[in-house]
Design a protein around this motif. Structure first.
Motif, PDB file in Angstrom:
ATOM      1  N   ALA A 224       0.838  -1.205   0.000  1.00  0.00           N
ATOM      2  CA  ALA A 224       0.000   0.000   0.000  1.00  0.00           C
ATOM      3  C   ALA A 224       0.868   1.248   0.000  1.00  0.00           C
ATOM      4  N   ARG A 225       1.907   1.232   0.842  1.00  0.00           N
ATOM      5  CA  ARG A 225       2.772   2.418   0.885  1.00  0.00           C
ATOM      6  C   ARG A 225       3.496   2.629  -0.443  1.00  0.00           C
ATOM      7  N   GLN A 226       3.999   1.562  -1.040  1.00  0.00           N
ATOM      8  CA  GLN A 226       4.688   1.705  -2.323  1.00  0.00           C
ATOM      9  C   GLN A 226       3.746   2.244  -3.398  1.00  0.00           C
ATOM     10  N   ASN A 227       2.519   1.765  -3.403  1.00  0.00           N
ATOM     11  CA  ASN A 227       1.563   2.214  -4.418  1.00  0.00           C
ATOM     12  C   ASN A 227       1.172   3.677  -4.204  1.00  0.00           C
ATOM     13  N   ILE A 228       1.038   4.098  -2.946  1.00  0.00           N
ATOM     14  CA  ILE A 228       0.700   5.489  -2.660  1.00  0.00           C
ATOM     15  C   ILE A 228       1.888   6.397  -2.985  1.00  0.00           C
ATOM     16  N   THR A 229       3.094   5.945  -2.698  1.00  0.00           N
ATOM     17  CA  THR A 229       4.286   6.720  -3.046  1.00  0.00           C
ATOM     18  C   THR A 229       4.391   6.882  -4.561  1.00  0.00           C
ATOM     19  N   ALA A 230       4.109   5.826  -5.309  1.00  0.00           N
ATOM     20  CA  ALA A 230       4.134   5.916  -6.773  1.00  0.00           C
ATOM     21  C   ALA A 230       3.079   6.892  -7.275  1.00  0.00           C
ATOM     22  N   PHE A 231       1.925   6.933  -6.615  1.00  0.00           N
ATOM     23  CA  PHE A 231       0.872   7.895  -6.953  1.00  0.00           C
ATOM     24  C   PHE A 231       1.415   9.327  -6.792  1.00  0.00           C
ATOM     25  N   ARG A 232       2.088   9.598  -5.661  1.00  0.00           N
ATOM     26  CA  ARG A 232       2.703  10.914  -5.463  1.00  0.00           C
ATOM     27  C   ARG A 232       3.743  11.208  -6.530  1.00  0.00           C
ATOM     28  N   ASP A 233       4.563  10.207  -6.847  1.00  0.00           N
ATOM     29  CA  ASP A 233       5.680  10.422  -7.762  1.00  0.00           C
ATOM     30  C   ASP A 233       5.241  10.640  -9.203  1.00  0.00           C
ATOM     31  N   THR A 234       4.001  10.331  -9.500  1.00  0.00           N
ATOM     32  CA  THR A 234       3.467  10.610 -10.837  1.00  0.00           C
ATOM     33  C   THR A 234       2.516  11.801 -10.824  1.00  0.00           C
ATOM     34  N   GLY A 235       2.607  12.617  -9.755  1.00  0.00           N
ATOM     35  CA  GLY A 235       1.843  13.862  -9.707  1.00  0.00           C
ATOM     36  C   GLY A 235       0.583  13.820  -8.871  1.00  0.00           C
ATOM     37  N   GLY A 236       0.265  12.681  -8.257  1.00  0.00           N
ATOM     38  CA  GLY A 236      -0.919  12.602  -7.402  1.00  0.00           C
ATOM     39  C   GLY A 236      -0.698  13.327  -6.083  1.00  0.00           C
ATOM     40  N   ASN A 237      -1.729  13.974  -5.592  1.00  0.00           N
ATOM     41  CA  ASN A 237      -1.668  14.704  -4.336  1.00  0.00           C
ATOM     42  C   ASN A 237      -2.261  13.882  -3.195  1.00  0.00           C
ATOM     43  N   ILE A 238      -1.811  14.154  -1.982  1.00  0.00           N
ATOM     44  CA  ILE A 238      -2.263  13.428  -0.789  1.00  0.00           C
ATOM     45  C   ILE A 238      -2.629  14.444   0.281  1.00  0.00           C
ATOM     46  N   ALA A 239      -3.781  14.268   0.913  1.00  0.00           N
ATOM     47  CA  ALA A 239      -4.193  15.105   2.043  1.00  0.00           C
ATOM     48  C   ALA A 239      -4.497  14.187   3.217  1.00  0.00           C
ATOM     49  N   ASN A 240      -3.689  14.292   4.255  1.00  0.00           N
ATOM     50  CA  ASN A 240      -3.813  13.434   5.424  1.00  0.00           C
ATOM     51  C   ASN A 240      -4.355  14.266   6.593  1.00  0.00           C
ATOM     52  N   PHE A 241      -5.656  14.171   6.818  1.00  0.00           N
ATOM     53  CA  PHE A 241      -6.304  14.918   7.890  1.00  0.00           C
ATOM     54  C   PHE A 241      -6.360  14.060   9.157  1.00  0.00           C
ATOM     55  N   GLY A 242      -5.212  13.538   9.557  1.00  0.00           N
ATOM     56  CA  GLY A 242      -5.150  12.674  10.723  1.00  0.00           C
ATOM     57  C   GLY A 242      -3.739  12.619  11.255  1.00  0.00           C
ATOM     58  N   ALA A 243      -3.476  11.628  12.103  1.00  0.00           N
ATOM     59  CA  ALA A 243      -2.146  11.491  12.704  1.00  0.00           C
ATOM     60  C   ALA A 243      -1.917  10.060  13.150  1.00  0.00           C
ATOM     61  N   ASN A 244      -0.693   9.802  13.678  1.00  0.00           N
ATOM     62  CA  ASN A 244      -0.235   8.461  13.988  1.00  0.00           C
ATOM     63  C   ASN A 244      -0.305   7.604  12.710  1.00  0.00           C
TER      64      ASN A 244
END
Length: 438
Positions: A224-244
């Motif tokens: 999951a982390r690798q796929n989300i990182t690849a999403f960022r690396d191809t221009g995808g944005n991430i908004a994390n409204f949380g913590a931990n």
């Protein structure tokens, strides 16, 4: 007394496909009503089936309860659906949250929808805290996802929240439900998925501009982390409204049947607190710091778990930044202090002050050097700090963002969603972030 409960074979299903639900009841017949969550629950349909009994299982093995196939109508919109189990005729809209007789189900789009926002439901974290069958990832290294609970419908580990006693902390009702309701009330449309979907490589390549997470998204798999990182690396944005967020790494069984997490250092005793330990095999920060993706880590923040806490808010460091547009906040103002915005857990970045007294990341913990700290809240000494030992800087919640190919924003506190309905400044920042990044 008639009993009834159930769970899905997997937590998500595409619209138009068949979901397998496992249900046990002592009633000869039962009813299942589906409600799509939003500003108000919307009844989406129902079915009735003959009842079959089964004994409860243990936390670490598939319960293998009687299976029922439900064809999800192709016209169902992507969303979070709560299945309400009942042995009586339906007479009114029941409460959506309960520790029994409820099943959480995420319906994903049958095909790319054209929407630009994808909202991630953290089922791995919900299952980590689920104590159905007598255990959780806080008492064992392995749990099954095929048991009641996992966001709704099961018992939960954790202490009560003095700021919101209407639901247990580690549930859908507590973290995600208010955020999703606010989005709908404000006309923000999104599709939905689970972390299991992202682990399996689904949806992130379907044209979305923004991935949203809220509340308490603590357990992440490597895939999951690798796929989300690849999403960022191809221009995808991430908004994390949380913590931990992304604090523990989990391994996922084939087909998503179970989770495992190796938390304890070699030779640790039963009294060891893994959060405060070094040498834990599945601490993300010890092998591949989550800061590199999210900009922050619980390692540089902390938690206040029991009872009311000293009210803390973010001191704004750059009131001219676009995230504060329309809020009336200026540099030096404090966001959310009266309502104790910071907590019950929060994330931070190791930082230092420049000549003007403004904080910036040191990068020593993996945080990108261009991470902009836009709000900061140094934590009191009576908070619980992870991996006790010398810190590279004062531990503080640090709200901010950075841009690689895509932009990553973090609110850095679990309780962001709690203030959405009551704090216009928190709501305005949320709207600014979602509008800009989507």
């Amino acid at each position: 007394m008639i009993s009834i409960n159930g769970y899905p074979a997997r937590p998500s299903v595409r619209a138009g496909e068949v979901i397998r639900l496992h249900i046990a009841t002592s009633a000869p017949r039962f009813r299942l009503d589906f409600y799509r969550w939003g500003a108000t629950p919307q009844h989406a349909g129902h079915t009735e089936w003959p009842g079959r009994t089964a004994d409860p299982g243990t936390f670490d093995r598939d319960w293998q309860w009687p299976a029922y196939g439900f064809p999800v109508p192709p016209g169902w919109s992507s969303g979070v659906y709560i299945a309400v189990l009942s042995t009586e005729p339906d007479s009114c809209t029941p409460p959506m949250d309960s520790r029994e007789a409820r099943i959480l189900l995420v319906v994903t789009p049958a095909a790319p929808s054209g929407r630009k926002i994808l909202y991630k439901i953290p089922t791995f974290t919900y299952q980590a805290y689920n104590t159905a069958g007598g255990g959780s990832l806080y008492s064992a290294s392995q749990v099954t996802m095929r048991r009641p609970g996992g966001g709704v419908g099961g018992p939960v580990k954790g202490l009560p929240d003095p700021y919101d006693s209407t639901s247990p902390r580690q549930t859908f009702a507590h973290w995600d439900a208010p955020f999703i309701a606010w989005m709908q009330e404000n006309g923000i449309e999104s599709d939905f998925c689970t972390d299991l979907d992202l682990h399996e490589g689904r949806h992130l390549n379907d044209g979305y501009r923004l991935l949203v997470s809220a509340g308490h998204d603590e357990y992440w798999s490597t895939d999951a982390r690798q796929n989300i990182t690849a999403f960022r690396d191809t221009g995808g944005n991430i908004a994390n409204f949380g913590a931990n967020t992304c604090w523990w790494r989990v391994d996922v069984d084939p087909g998503g049947a179970g989770l495992s997490c190796d938390k304890f250092p070699p030779g640790a005793s039963a009294e060891t607190d893994p959060d405060a330990s070094y040498g834990c095999p599945d601490h993300w920060w010890e092998s591949e710091p989550e800061n590199a993706l999210l900009g922050v880590s619980y390692r540089n923040g902390g938690g206040h778990w029991e009872g009311p806490r000293a009210p803390l808010g973010f001191t704004v460091t750059d009131g001219d930044h676009w995230i504060f547009s329309g809020t009336g906040l200026r540099t030096g103002d404090v966001l959310g202090r009266e309502a104790a915005l910071i907590g019950y857990e929060c994330d931070g970045a190791a930082y230092e002050l420049d000549a003007a007294g403004r904080p910036g990341p040191t990068g020593q913990d993996g945080t990108p050097k261009d991470f902009e700290i836009l709000g900061i809240a140094p934590l009191p000494s009576d908070w619980n700090f992870a991996a006790g030992g010398p810190a590279t800087s004062t531990r503080a919640a640090t709200l901010g963002l950075y841009t690689a190919a895509g932009t990553v924003f973090t609110a850095a506190t679990t309780d962001w969603a709690r203030l959405l309905a009551t704090d216009p400044q928190v709501a305005s920042i949320t709207r600014n972030v979602i509008t800009r990044l989507s």
